[in-house]
Scaffold this motif. Structure first.
Motif, PDB file in Angstrom:
ATOM      1  N   UNK A 184       0.814  -1.211  -0.133  1.00 64.89           N
ATOM      2  CA  UNK A 184      -0.067   0.209   0.143  1.00 64.89           C
ATOM      3  C   UNK A 184       0.832   1.368  -0.100  1.00 64.89           C
ATOM      4  N   UNK A 185       2.013   1.354   0.803  1.00 63.46           N
ATOM      5  CA  UNK A 185       2.909   2.219   0.730  1.00 63.46           C
ATOM      6  C   UNK A 185       3.454   2.689  -0.602  1.00 63.46           C
ATOM      7  N   UNK A 186       3.783   1.555  -1.362  1.00 58.56           N
ATOM      8  CA  UNK A 186       4.458   1.785  -2.627  1.00 58.56           C
ATOM      9  C   UNK A 186       3.166   2.448  -3.667  1.00 58.56           C
ATOM     10  N   UNK A 187       2.250   1.530  -3.520  1.00 55.35           N
ATOM     11  CA  UNK A 187       1.245   2.255  -4.486  1.00 55.35           C
ATOM     12  C   UNK A 187       0.586   3.599  -4.064  1.00 55.35           C
ATOM     13  N   UNK A 188       0.572   3.949  -2.986  1.00 48.08           N
ATOM     14  CA  UNK A 188       0.205   5.298  -2.402  1.00 48.08           C
ATOM     15  C   UNK A 188       1.170   6.189  -2.571  1.00 48.08           C
ATOM     16  N   UNK A 189       2.543   6.133  -3.004  1.00 48.75           N
ATOM     17  CA  UNK A 189       3.328   7.051  -2.916  1.00 48.75           C
ATOM     18  C   UNK A 189       3.094   7.760  -4.343  1.00 48.75           C
ATOM     19  N   UNK A 190       2.227   7.400  -5.294  1.00 53.18           N
ATOM     20  CA  UNK A 190       1.911   8.105  -6.537  1.00 53.18           C
ATOM     21  C   UNK A 190       1.643   9.417  -6.142  1.00 53.18           C
ATOM     22  N   UNK A 191       0.812  10.034  -5.240  1.00 48.65           N
ATOM     23  CA  UNK A 191       0.544  11.456  -5.130  1.00 48.65           C
ATOM     24  C   UNK A 191       1.747  12.260  -4.963  1.00 48.65           C
ATOM     25  N   UNK A 192       2.899  11.738  -4.318  1.00 49.77           N
ATOM     26  CA  UNK A 192       4.072  12.550  -4.088  1.00 49.77           C
ATOM     27  C   UNK A 192       4.866  12.890  -5.323  1.00 49.77           C
ATOM     28  N   UNK A 193       4.779  11.861  -6.223  1.00 49.48           N
ATOM     29  CA  UNK A 193       5.737  11.787  -7.172  1.00 49.48           C
ATOM     30  C   UNK A 193       4.919  12.623  -8.310  1.00 49.48           C
ATOM     31  N   UNK A 194       3.589  12.555  -8.393  1.00 49.16           N
ATOM     32  CA  UNK A 194       2.529  12.906  -9.208  1.00 49.16           C
ATOM     33  C   UNK A 194       2.570  14.668  -9.105  1.00 49.16           C
ATOM     34  N   UNK A 195       3.016  15.105  -7.857  1.00 45.88           N
ATOM     35  CA  UNK A 195       3.212  16.584  -7.546  1.00 45.88           C
ATOM     36  C   UNK A 195       4.342  17.166  -7.759  1.00 45.88           C
ATOM     37  N   UNK A 196       5.386  16.357  -8.257  1.00 49.77           N
ATOM     38  CA  UNK A 196       6.390  16.817  -8.713  1.00 49.77           C
ATOM     39  C   UNK A 196       6.614  17.593 -10.054  1.00 49.77           C
ATOM     40  N   UNK A 197       6.669  18.868 -10.280  1.00 51.17           N
ATOM     41  CA  UNK A 197       6.314  19.569 -11.592  1.00 51.17           C
ATOM     42  C   UNK A 197       7.532  19.070 -12.521  1.00 51.17           C
ATOM     43  N   UNK A 198       7.064  18.601 -13.816  1.00 44.60           N
ATOM     44  CA  UNK A 198       7.745  18.266 -14.733  1.00 44.60           C
ATOM     45  C   UNK A 198       8.507  16.558 -14.713  1.00 44.60           C
ATOM     46  N   UNK A 199       7.952  16.160 -13.588  1.00 39.37           N
ATOM     47  CA  UNK A 199       8.641  14.988 -13.524  1.00 39.37           C
ATOM     48  C   UNK A 199       7.780  13.692 -13.599  1.00 39.37           C
ATOM     49  N   UNK A 200       6.439  13.779 -13.614  1.00 37.37           N
ATOM     50  CA  UNK A 200       5.443  12.797 -13.702  1.00 37.37           C
ATOM     51  C   UNK A 200       5.454  12.138 -14.929  1.00 37.37           C
ATOM     52  N   UNK A 201       5.674  10.705 -15.028  1.00 40.51           N
ATOM     53  CA  UNK A 201       5.580   9.981 -16.156  1.00 40.51           C
ATOM     54  C   UNK A 201       4.041   9.962 -16.851  1.00 40.51           C
ATOM     55  N   UNK A 202       3.738   9.296 -17.806  1.00 35.57           N
ATOM     56  CA  UNK A 202       2.424   9.004 -18.685  1.00 35.57           C
ATOM     57  C   UNK A 202       1.680   8.281 -17.448  1.00 35.57           C
ATOM     58  N   UNK A 203       0.480   8.243 -17.519  1.00 36.01           N
ATOM     59  CA  UNK A 203      -0.351   7.327 -16.665  1.00 36.01           C
ATOM     60  C   UNK A 203       0.073   5.731 -16.663  1.00 36.01           C
ATOM     61  N   UNK A 204      -0.136   5.557 -18.042  1.00 33.08           N
ATOM     62  CA  UNK A 204       0.175   4.253 -18.473  1.00 33.08           C
ATOM     63  C   UNK A 204       1.444   3.712 -17.992  1.00 33.08           C
ATOM     64  N   UNK A 205       2.625   4.576 -18.162  1.00 29.49           N
ATOM     65  CA  UNK A 205       3.690   4.236 -17.637  1.00 29.49           C
ATOM     66  C   UNK A 205       3.800   4.119 -16.288  1.00 29.49           C
ATOM     67  N   UNK A 206       3.458   5.110 -15.235  1.00 29.35           N
ATOM     68  CA  UNK A 206       3.191   4.818 -14.014  1.00 29.35           C
ATOM     69  C   UNK A 206       2.716   3.568 -13.493  1.00 29.35           C
TER      70      UNK A 206
END
Length: 220
Positions: A184-206
């Protein structure tokens, strides 16, 4: 943003002089749908604002303005800001548990675990704001909704542990529970990486990366 709605709700029957036999049911359905849509919009806006500013940093007037109504108009849907937070977090926990039960009703074994991973990753990608609010604001809940959230979460975890136990009968239940929480911690880490400007990969990649890493953490 639309204009601020400060007008009182009007009973259609008062305007028409009485109930209209052919149209009253249809009008009531329309009003119910509009009320449900506005309630959902308030919850979406609240999740975003609470994630950005914190629960304490958002006023009811700001919440109303985000959906085009006055702050007092929010009271038509919730008794206060605490009830909005409770609806977000209780609703998220119920959605996760209901989703897990649907998955497990349709699959078993290896397929069930993969489906659980896929379901949770989809939730994490779609509800990044809710996950951040959950992480930061759970203790802001009143005692009753906080207890309900935790009870729902325990039931959700047990669905995962039970599924893992079928695939890993050689491992102790406590280890499987620990693996589930780590996943759960791994999957829920998404919000933190998603909020890093210019660093979010495509949703399918993520999605692919998260599913692969989560599976490995559960089954290694």
């Amino acid at each position: 943003m639309t204009g601020i709605d400060t007008a009182p709700e009007i009973d259609d029957r008062a305007v028409s002089g009485g109930p209209v036999a052919g149209g009253e049911a249809s009008a009531e359905t329309s009003r119910s749908r509009q009320k449900a849509d506005r309630r959902a919009a308030i919850l979406d806006a609240a999740a975003q604002l609470f994630a950005e500013r914190g629960y304490a940093g958002v006023t009811l007037d700001e919440l109303g303005a985000a959906v085009g109504v006055s702050g007092p108009a929010v009271y038509r849907h919730f008794p206060g800001k605490a009830a909005v937070l409770a609806a977000i977090l209780v609703g998220a926990s119920r959605s996760l548990l209901d989703g897990a039960e649907r998955v497990l009703a349709e699959a078993s074994g290896d397929e069930a675990l993969r489906a659980l991973v896929s379901f949770h990753v989809d939730f994490a990608l779609a509800e990044a704001d809710v996950i951040l609010v959950q992480d930061r604001e759970l203790e802001q809940l009143d005692a009753e909704p906080r207890h309900e959230v935790r009870a729902l979460q325990r039931r959700y975890v047990e669905r995962w542990v039970r599924t893992l136990a079928e695939l890993r009968p050689d491992r102790a239940e406590e280890e499987l529970r620990l693996r589930a929480h780590a996943a759960f911690g791994l999957m829920n880490s998404t919000p933190h990486s998603a909020r890093t400007p210019g660093r979010r990969p495509a949703a399918t990649t993520m999605r692919g990366i998260l599913e692969e890493m989560t599976w490995a953490s559960l089954m290694s």
